[in-house]
Scaffold this motif. Structure first.
Motif, mmCIF file in Angstrom:
data_model
loop_
_atom_site.group_PDB
_atom_site.id
_atom_site.type_symbol
_atom_site.label_atom_id
_atom_site.label_comp_id
_atom_site.label_asym_id
_atom_site.label_seq_id
_atom_site.Cartn_x
_atom_site.Cartn_y
_atom_site.Cartn_z
ATOM 1 N N VAL A 177 1.878 -16.715 -1.335
ATOM 2 C CA VAL A 177 2.541 -17.867 -0.732
ATOM 3 C C VAL A 177 2.131 -19.122 -1.497
ATOM 4 O O VAL A 177 0.942 -19.419 -1.623
ATOM 5 C CB VAL A 177 2.178 -18.002 0.763
ATOM 6 N N PRO A 178 3.101 -19.853 -2.037
ATOM 7 C CA PRO A 178 2.763 -21.040 -2.837
ATOM 8 C C PRO A 178 2.003 -22.080 -2.014
ATOM 9 O O PRO A 178 2.087 -22.139 -0.796
ATOM 10 C CB PRO A 178 4.145 -21.572 -3.254
ATOM 11 N N THR A 218 3.578 -7.127 2.287
ATOM 12 C CA THR A 218 4.003 -6.563 1.014
ATOM 13 C C THR A 218 4.978 -7.509 0.329
ATOM 14 O O THR A 218 5.559 -8.396 0.954
ATOM 15 C CB THR A 218 4.698 -5.211 1.212
ATOM 16 N N GLY A 219 5.174 -7.266 -0.962
ATOM 17 C CA GLY A 219 6.160 -8.044 -1.693
ATOM 18 C C GLY A 219 7.550 -7.912 -1.103
ATOM 19 O O GLY A 219 8.350 -8.847 -1.168
ATOM 20 N N GLY A 220 7.833 -6.751 -0.506
ATOM 21 C CA GLY A 220 9.150 -6.540 0.090
ATOM 22 C C GLY A 220 9.452 -7.502 1.224
ATOM 23 O O GLY A 220 10.609 -7.848 1.464
ATOM 24 N N HIS A 221 8.410 -7.930 1.955
ATOM 25 C CA HIS A 221 8.596 -8.937 2.995
ATOM 26 C C HIS A 221 8.456 -10.357 2.438
ATOM 27 O O HIS A 221 9.167 -11.271 2.856
ATOM 28 C CB HIS A 221 7.565 -8.743 4.109
ATOM 29 N N LEU A 222 7.539 -10.525 1.488
ATOM 30 C CA LEU A 222 7.189 -11.874 1.045
ATOM 31 C C LEU A 222 8.163 -12.471 0.044
ATOM 32 O O LEU A 222 8.562 -13.639 0.164
ATOM 33 C CB LEU A 222 5.780 -11.855 0.448
ATOM 34 N N ASN A 226 -6.221 -11.543 4.715
ATOM 35 C CA ASN A 226 -6.521 -10.495 3.732
ATOM 36 C C ASN A 226 -5.311 -9.667 3.337
ATOM 37 O O ASN A 226 -5.460 -8.528 2.882
ATOM 38 C CB ASN A 226 -7.639 -9.562 4.256
ATOM 39 N N ARG A 227 -4.121 -10.212 3.507
ATOM 40 C CA ARG A 227 -2.928 -9.530 3.023
ATOM 41 C C ARG A 227 -2.347 -10.293 1.839
ATOM 42 O O ARG A 227 -2.845 -11.355 1.445
ATOM 43 C CB ARG A 227 -1.879 -9.384 4.137
ATOM 44 N N LEU A 228 -1.277 -9.780 1.275
ATOM 45 C CA LEU A 228 -0.752 -10.295 0.017
ATOM 46 C C LEU A 228 -0.288 -11.746 0.108
ATOM 47 O O LEU A 228 -0.284 -12.468 -0.892
ATOM 48 C CB LEU A 228 0.415 -9.404 -0.436
ATOM 49 N N GLU A 229 0.059 -12.198 1.315
ATOM 50 C CA GLU A 229 0.521 -13.582 1.457
ATOM 51 C C GLU A 229 -0.547 -14.593 1.070
ATOM 52 O O GLU A 229 -0.230 -15.708 0.631
ATOM 53 C CB GLU A 229 1.012 -13.865 2.877
ATOM 54 N N THR A 230 -1.816 -14.220 1.205
ATOM 55 C CA THR A 230 -2.880 -15.149 0.825
ATOM 56 C C THR A 230 -2.888 -15.399 -0.678
ATOM 57 O O THR A 230 -3.436 -16.406 -1.144
ATOM 58 C CB THR A 230 -4.256 -14.621 1.262
ATOM 59 N N GLN A 231 -2.251 -14.500 -1.455
ATOM 60 C CA GLN A 231 -2.151 -14.667 -2.905
ATOM 61 C C GLN A 231 -0.793 -15.202 -3.344
ATOM 62 O O GLN A 231 -0.704 -15.965 -4.309
ATOM 63 C CB GLN A 231 -2.392 -13.323 -3.600
#
Length: 352
Positions: free
Chosen positions: A47-48, A14-18, A40-45
């Motif tokens: 994380v720079p 989640t954004g809260g962790h990332l 398939n989690r939000l980090e794939t989108q």
């Protein structure tokens, strides 16, 4: 010339962790940073590209003990092995994690190699992984001082929760909002919040009549996201410039994830907080209580909030600019704007 220290950041889901982890990484340009997440989690989108992303298959450990427990434990053991191999083969010199279930294999693998581990816990009520594994960590940084009460035998430091650099500098919006109108921002977290969306749509007409504009971030999962149309209403599934939006807002209606609350304090945005009722151990309620106790916001449980109550509370604030001004001041008093720098300094002391 010496090689840069190699640091693995484990942050997922989640954004809260990332977002706090990304904000920290921005403060460590002289480190060679790579990322650990889940497919398939939000980090794939989020994380720079400059941070190579490694993924492992892992599930949360929220269910009761039963036949499925053995399978989860076996996958956890396999995940620890994978992370340990990653740390060794790439000669990492330390690990930072922002909690969540990705933290468990990361912490255990790093400590098995005697590497320094820094765990950042953003919530006022630390999660189970933090409570179980924080004694294994070299140091634990907490976003809210209240979290220290739940970690009595652990070396902790209150750093606040890092926010991205744009939250600390004035931002401009590319949205057609007049300058002098009151603005209400509605945000349900990185996934949106259908229940809040429904409450807002049922309450909004009287806010329009009072001259307010609404920017409503509905998330991707609301089938009725376009059901309300009004010249003073802007609906989007997601908006990248949250810093500018919170800076411009007179009032936010929001869930109570730790990262969002930190952003609200840094931008000094008064808030009506509706904690996610299904969050693990109701931890969002504990987060919201920190702002409410300081006078920076008010809290409603979702089960007790009706459209009529939400409508009247927002109208009260729209008619009380001095009260909103005082809430802004109290929100600002909670903020630790240089949290990312403080946490980065802790990393520099332990990982080199």
């Amino acid at each position: 010339m010496s090689k840069p220290s190699r640091l693995l950041i484990a942050a997922s889901g989640t954004g809260g962790h990332l977002f706090p982890a990304i904000a920290l990484a921005e403060q460590l340009p002289d480190y060679k940073i790579e990322w650990l997440g889940v497919p398939n989690r939000l980090e794939t989108q989020l994380v720079p590209d400059q941070y190579p992303l490694h993924t492992i298959n892992l599930e949360g450990f929220q269910q009761r003990f039963g036949l499925g427990t053995l399978g989860i434990l076996l996958r956890l053991a396999n995940s620890i092995r994978q992370v340990r191999q990653l740390l060794k083969e790439n000669n990492f010199q330390g690990l930072v994690t922002t909690g969540g279930y990705i933290a468990a294999p990361a912490i255990l693998a790093a400590r098995s190699l005697s590497l320094p581990v820094i765990l950042h816990e953003a919530n006022a009520l630390p999660g189970k992984v933090t409570r179980w594994l924080s004694p294994w960590c070299t140091n634990v940084a907490v976003g809210f001082a209240a979290a220290e009460n739940y970690l009595p035998r652990v070396s902790t430091v209150v750093t606040g929760t890092p926010v991205r650099s744009q939250f600390r500098t004035p931002q401009t919006l590319d949205l057609p909002i007049p300058e002098n109108v009151p603005l209400i921002v509605v945000v349900g977290g990185s996934q949106g919040a259908v229940a809040i969306n429904q409450l807002v749509r049922q309450s909004a007409q009287s806010w329009f009549d009072a001259g307010a504009w609404i920017v409503h971030l509905t998330g991707e999962n609301d089938p009725d996201a376009q059901s309300l149309q009004h010249p003073q209403y802007i609906t989007l599934p997601f908006y990248k410039n949250m810093a500018g939006l919170f800076q411009r807002a007179n009032l936010a209606i929001s869930r109570a994830g730790a990262a969002t609350l930190t952003e609200l304090t840094v931008t000094q945005t008064p808030a009506i907080l509706i904690p996610y009722p299904y969050a693990a151990e109701d931890h969002q309620l504990f987060n919201a209580a920190v702002l409410a106790d300081a006078g920076a916001g008010i809290v409603f449980r979702q089960s007790e909030l009706t459209p009529q109550l939400l409508e009247s509370k927002v109208l009260h604030f729209l008619k009380s600019p001095l009260e909103l001004k005082e809430m802004r001041s109290r929100a600002g008093a909670l903020a630790i704007p240089d949290s990312a720098e403080i946490l980065a300094e802790l990393v520099r002391k332990l990982v080199n």
